[in-house]
Design a protein around this motif. Structure first.
Motif, PDB file in Angstrom:
ATOM      1  N   LEU A 319       0.824  -1.214   0.000  1.00 46.30           N
ATOM      2  CA  LEU A 319       0.000   0.000   0.000  1.00 46.30           C
ATOM      3  C   LEU A 319       0.855   1.259   0.000  1.00 46.30           C
ATOM      4  O   LEU A 319       0.524   2.244  -0.675  1.00 46.30           O
ATOM      5  CB  LEU A 319      -0.926   0.000   1.218  1.00 46.30           C
ATOM      6  CG  LEU A 319      -2.068  -1.019   1.219  1.00 46.30           C
ATOM      7  CD1 LEU A 319      -2.831  -0.967   2.535  1.00 46.30           C
ATOM      8  CD2 LEU A 319      -3.025  -0.744   0.047  1.00 46.30           C
ATOM      9  N   ALA A 323       0.662   4.079  -2.740  1.00 41.69           N
ATOM     10  CA  ALA A 323       0.166   5.388  -2.294  1.00 41.69           C
ATOM     11  C   ALA A 323       1.226   6.473  -2.322  1.00 41.69           C
ATOM     12  O   ALA A 323       0.893   7.660  -2.150  1.00 41.69           O
ATOM     13  CB  ALA A 323      -0.395   5.264  -0.880  1.00 41.69           C
ATOM     14  N   THR A 394     -12.207  12.169   2.534  1.00 47.49           N
ATOM     15  CA  THR A 394     -11.802  10.942   1.836  1.00 47.49           C
ATOM     16  C   THR A 394     -10.871  10.062   2.680  1.00 47.49           C
ATOM     17  O   THR A 394     -10.421   9.013   2.205  1.00 47.49           O
ATOM     18  CB  THR A 394     -11.075  11.305   0.526  1.00 47.49           C
ATOM     19  OG1 THR A 394      -9.979  12.184   0.826  1.00 47.49           O
ATOM     20  CG2 THR A 394     -12.022  11.981  -0.448  1.00 47.49           C
ATOM     21  N   SER A 395     -10.571  10.517   3.899  1.00 47.23           N
ATOM     22  CA  SER A 395      -9.660   9.812   4.816  1.00 47.23           C
ATOM     23  C   SER A 395      -8.240   9.702   4.281  1.00 47.23           C
ATOM     24  O   SER A 395      -7.442   8.890   4.777  1.00 47.23           O
ATOM     25  CB  SER A 395     -10.194   8.407   5.166  1.00 47.23           C
ATOM     26  OG  SER A 395     -11.396   8.505   5.904  1.00 47.23           O
ATOM     27  N   LEU A 396      -7.892  10.522   3.297  1.00 48.30           N
ATOM     28  CA  LEU A 396      -6.528  10.505   2.782  1.00 48.30           C
ATOM     29  C   LEU A 396      -5.536  11.083   3.783  1.00 48.30           C
ATOM     30  O   LEU A 396      -4.326  10.842   3.669  1.00 48.30           O
ATOM     31  CB  LEU A 396      -6.449  11.296   1.466  1.00 48.30           C
ATOM     32  CG  LEU A 396      -7.165  10.671   0.262  1.00 48.30           C
ATOM     33  CD1 LEU A 396      -7.173  11.630  -0.919  1.00 48.30           C
ATOM     34  CD2 LEU A 396      -6.502   9.349  -0.125  1.00 48.30           C
ATOM     35  N   LEU A 399      -3.192   8.456   5.527  1.00 47.05           N
ATOM     36  CA  LEU A 399      -2.209   7.632   4.822  1.00 47.05           C
ATOM     37  C   LEU A 399      -0.836   7.568   5.501  1.00 47.05           C
ATOM     38  O   LEU A 399      -0.190   6.508   5.483  1.00 47.05           O
ATOM     39  CB  LEU A 399      -2.051   8.115   3.378  1.00 47.05           C
ATOM     40  CG  LEU A 399      -3.200   7.767   2.421  1.00 47.05           C
ATOM     41  CD1 LEU A 399      -2.938   8.356   1.039  1.00 47.05           C
ATOM     42  CD2 LEU A 399      -3.380   6.250   2.335  1.00 47.05           C
ATOM     43  N   THR A 447      -7.910   1.266  10.051  1.00 42.81           N
ATOM     44  CA  THR A 447      -9.347   1.075   9.913  1.00 42.81           C
ATOM     45  C   THR A 447      -9.748  -0.014  10.895  1.00 42.81           C
ATOM     46  O   THR A 447      -8.892  -0.600  11.551  1.00 42.81           O
ATOM     47  CB  THR A 447      -9.738   0.679   8.481  1.00 42.81           C
ATOM     48  OG1 THR A 447     -11.171   0.599   8.377  1.00 42.81           O
ATOM     49  CG2 THR A 447      -9.140  -0.665   8.080  1.00 42.81           C
ATOM     50  N   THR A 491     -13.406  -1.247   3.452  1.00 40.16           N
ATOM     51  CA  THR A 491     -13.182   0.064   4.068  1.00 40.16           C
ATOM     52  C   THR A 491     -13.401   1.203   3.089  1.00 40.16           C
ATOM     53  O   THR A 491     -14.140   2.157   3.370  1.00 40.16           O
ATOM     54  CB  THR A 491     -11.768   0.140   4.677  1.00 40.16           C
ATOM     55  OG1 THR A 491     -11.707  -0.700   5.820  1.00 40.16           O
ATOM     56  CG2 THR A 491     -11.441   1.562   5.102  1.00 40.16           C
ATOM     57  N   VAL A 492     -12.767   1.148   1.929  1.00 39.69           N
ATOM     58  CA  VAL A 492     -12.871   2.261   0.976  1.00 39.69           C
ATOM     59  C   VAL A 492     -14.305   2.450   0.489  1.00 39.69           C
ATOM     60  O   VAL A 492     -14.827   3.579   0.512  1.00 39.69           O
ATOM     61  CB  VAL A 492     -11.894   2.057  -0.207  1.00 39.69           C
ATOM     62  CG1 VAL A 492     -12.129   3.109  -1.278  1.00 39.69           C
ATOM     63  CG2 VAL A 492     -10.450   2.126   0.294  1.00 39.69           C
ATOM     64  N   PRO A 493     -15.005   1.393   0.037  1.00 41.13           N
ATOM     65  CA  PRO A 493     -16.409   1.605  -0.354  1.00 41.13           C
ATOM     66  C   PRO A 493     -17.275   2.165   0.767  1.00 41.13           C
ATOM     67  O   PRO A 493     -18.118   3.031   0.531  1.00 41.13           O
ATOM     68  CB  PRO A 493     -16.873   0.197  -0.758  1.00 41.13           C
ATOM     69  CG  PRO A 493     -15.636  -0.538  -1.112  1.00 41.13           C
ATOM     70  CD  PRO A 493     -14.569   0.005  -0.224  1.00 41.13           C
ATOM     71  N   LEU A 495     -16.324   4.030   3.434  1.00 43.34           N
ATOM     72  CA  LEU A 495     -15.983   5.413   3.752  1.00 43.34           C
ATOM     73  C   LEU A 495     -16.438   6.371   2.661  1.00 43.34           C
ATOM     74  O   LEU A 495     -16.988   7.441   2.935  1.00 43.34           O
ATOM     75  CB  LEU A 495     -14.469   5.551   3.975  1.00 43.34           C
ATOM     76  CG  LEU A 495     -13.897   4.848   5.207  1.00 43.34           C
ATOM     77  CD1 LEU A 495     -12.404   5.124   5.328  1.00 43.34           C
ATOM     78  CD2 LEU A 495     -14.594   5.297   6.472  1.00 43.34           C
ATOM     79  N   LEU A 496     -16.210   5.989   1.412  1.00 43.72           N
ATOM     80  CA  LEU A 496     -16.613   6.868   0.314  1.00 43.72           C
ATOM     81  C   LEU A 496     -18.127   6.910   0.157  1.00 43.72           C
ATOM     82  O   LEU A 496     -18.697   7.900  -0.330  1.00 43.72           O
ATOM     83  CB  LEU A 496     -15.968   6.406  -0.993  1.00 43.72           C
ATOM     84  CG  LEU A 496     -14.438   6.526  -1.048  1.00 43.72           C
ATOM     85  CD1 LEU A 496     -13.914   6.091  -2.415  1.00 43.72           C
ATOM     86  CD2 LEU A 496     -13.973   7.949  -0.742  1.00 43.72           C
TER      87      LEU A 496
END
Length: 503
Positions: A319, A323, A394-396, A399, A447, A491-493, A495-496
């Motif tokens: 990741l 990223a 977006t919780s970026l 990172l 997460t 997690t990503v689906p 959160l978004l």
């Protein structure tokens, strides 16, 4: 830099309830490990047997491949046949199976190292015999190859296990493999326990706490009394403690029940000392071997922790590589958007109440930064910058916590780390739910179960804190490799898809 035991004991006077007024400062007792590790670091040492086995697997496979293709390069140019490869593959599998089957990853305190190495050599020879039998059965003309592999494989395993034994002996001398305990109750039971432990030298007694401090001595069998039971709850020494031992006279039933109820709110395991156990080595064996003596043999919790750490390292590194370009762009945007550093660092609760420094991209104006989260973020918060609103939504901004994961302070999945001193309303969040500390029985995560179940962002009410803690404890009890993978995948689906959540 980690606090050492001497400084922790010296500062006990400054803790609430640390010592009665006018009492001289207690000297350190006879238990002083050379290496002072907190519970998270000690758990990594405890998993060493699993890492040793992984290295052995890679080494055995590497030696087999080297012999197969090394000899092949000096012969005809045609490829390696199955009949030529199968004997060494059978030998490698036999060696690994025998090492585990004969429990040669059990590094008990009384392990006799010549006998251990003799067992490793015997496994190597038997594996060589298995490879030779496989070659004869398949009609492969490979006695030279099998002989070379047997010698190289045996030498490699002997060298590795010699190194493992040396490392473990060093860790034992330093005290890194001996459980750290504190005793509650400056009683005759505590004195007997400490004296027996001092004779055996297989556990570290860091201190004694007693809620009747005015009547307690300065030390018990040379171990200092550091404070009362209330001081224990927030003492600086607690992240270094593997187990709490309650050494109260069983006849004081109500006192035992009250202390047990209070101490069970801590993430540290609790053992109640029974009077009848003090006559022999039973209680010492129980304390010395649980939960820290996992080098004496594989245990399911340790295997689960080992799998989780490998998952963090492999997926976390992948990741981070993916990223890295995104993180570089975010860092540039943060720097251009408002004056101040790119990163925001905050002290938060880690495993076993360890204090860790968590990294994030700065999303607020520098002058409005709130390191203790005394004021949680609300919709339209004027402290959040323009770039900050986007990376928080977006919780970026989370990172950079990949560095915390790779360093071992955090995990990819776990209860979210809360800021030290974080408040819900006017009350510190940790004081609202008695079981709050139980969420610290596992590493915090980027997460987690609570996050994908809708409990994320600020906790503005006691009910929200209670729901968060309930979900976190549910995760601690259910944690597995596959559950972690599932949480990461959704997690990503999740959160978004939740644009309404305040982050």
């Amino acid at each position: 830099m980690l606090d050492r035991p001497d400084s922790l004991a010296a500062r006990a006077q400054g803790q609430g309830g640390g010592a009665a007024p006018g009492r001289p400062r207690a000297a350190r007792g006879p238990f002083r490990p050379e290496v002072w590790l907190n519970a998270r670091q000690r758990s990594s040492v405890r998993l060493s047997a699993h890492y040793f086995r992984l290295v052995d697997v890679l080494a055995v496979i590497g030696v087999a491949l080297a012999v197969m293709f090394g000899l092949r390069s000096g012969e005809a140019s045609h490829g390696l046949t199955a009949a030529e490869a199968a004997p060494l593959a059978a030998g490698a599998l036999s060696a690994l199976t025998l090492l585990r089957g004969f429990q040669l990853y059990r590094f008990a305190r009384d392990t006799f190292w010549p006998l251990h190495l003799a067992g490793v050599a015997a496994c190597g020879l038997v594996a060589g015999g298995a490879a030779l039998l496989a070659a004869l059965a398949l009609g492969a003309e490979a006695p030279g190859r099998v002989g070379l592999w047997t010698a190289a494989n045996g030498a490699c395993l002997l060298g590795l296990h010699g190194a493992w034994l040396g490392l473990i002996a060093r860790w034992r001398r330093q005290g890194a493999l001996s459980p750290n305990i504190v005793v509650v109750g400056a009683t005759r039971h505590a004195q007997t326990l400490i004296e027996q432990a001092l004779d055996r030298r297989d556990m570290n007694v860091l201190g004694v706490f007693d809620d009747r401090l005015a009547r307690a001595p300065q030390s018990v069998a040379g171990v200092p009394v550091l404070g009362d039971a209330s001081a224990l709850m927030t003492h600086r020494i607690m992240p270094y403690v593997d187990r709490i031992v309650l050494a109260i006279d069983p006849e004081a039933g109500q006192r035992v029940r009250d202390l047990t109820q209070r101490l069970q709110t801590l993430p540290n395991p609790l053992t109640v000392l029974v009077d009848s156990e003090l006559g022999g080595d039973g209680v010492l064996n129980r304390l010395a071997n649980a939960p820290l003596a996992a080098l004496d043999g594989p245990a399911d919790p340790d295997r689960r922790a080992f799998n989780k750490r490998l998952q963090d390292l492999l997926i976390g590194a992948l990741l981070l590589a993916v990223a890295a370009p995104i993180m570089a762009l975010i860092a540039l945007a943060v720097r251009l958007d408002s004056p101040g550093p790119v990163f925001f660092r905050q002290r938060r609760h880690g495993f076993n109440h360890e204090t860790i420094v968590v990294w994030k991209f700065r999303s607020m104006r520098q002058e409005a930064a709130d390191a203790t989260a005394s004021r949680q973020v609300c919709p339209g918060d004027d402290r959040v910058t323009r770039v900050g609103r986007f990376i928080r939504a977006t919780s970026l901004d989370e990172l950079p916590q990949l560095f915390n994961v790779l360093s071992g302070e955090m995990s990819l999945v776990g209860p979210r780390p809360h800021a030290i001193g974080m408040k819900t309303g006017e009350t510190e969040s940790a004081l609202l739910v008695a079981e709050y500390a139980h969420r610290c029985r596992i590493k915090p995560g980027m997460t987690g179960w609570a996050a994908v179940k809708g409990s994320r962002g600020p906790v503005d009410t006691e009910a929200q804190v209670r729901k968060r803690v309930q979900l976190d404890i549910e995760y601690v009890e259910r944690q597995s490799f596959w559950l972690d993978l599932w949480i990461m995948l959704i997690t990503v689906p999740v959160l978004l898809g939740d644009r309404a959540a305040v982050r």
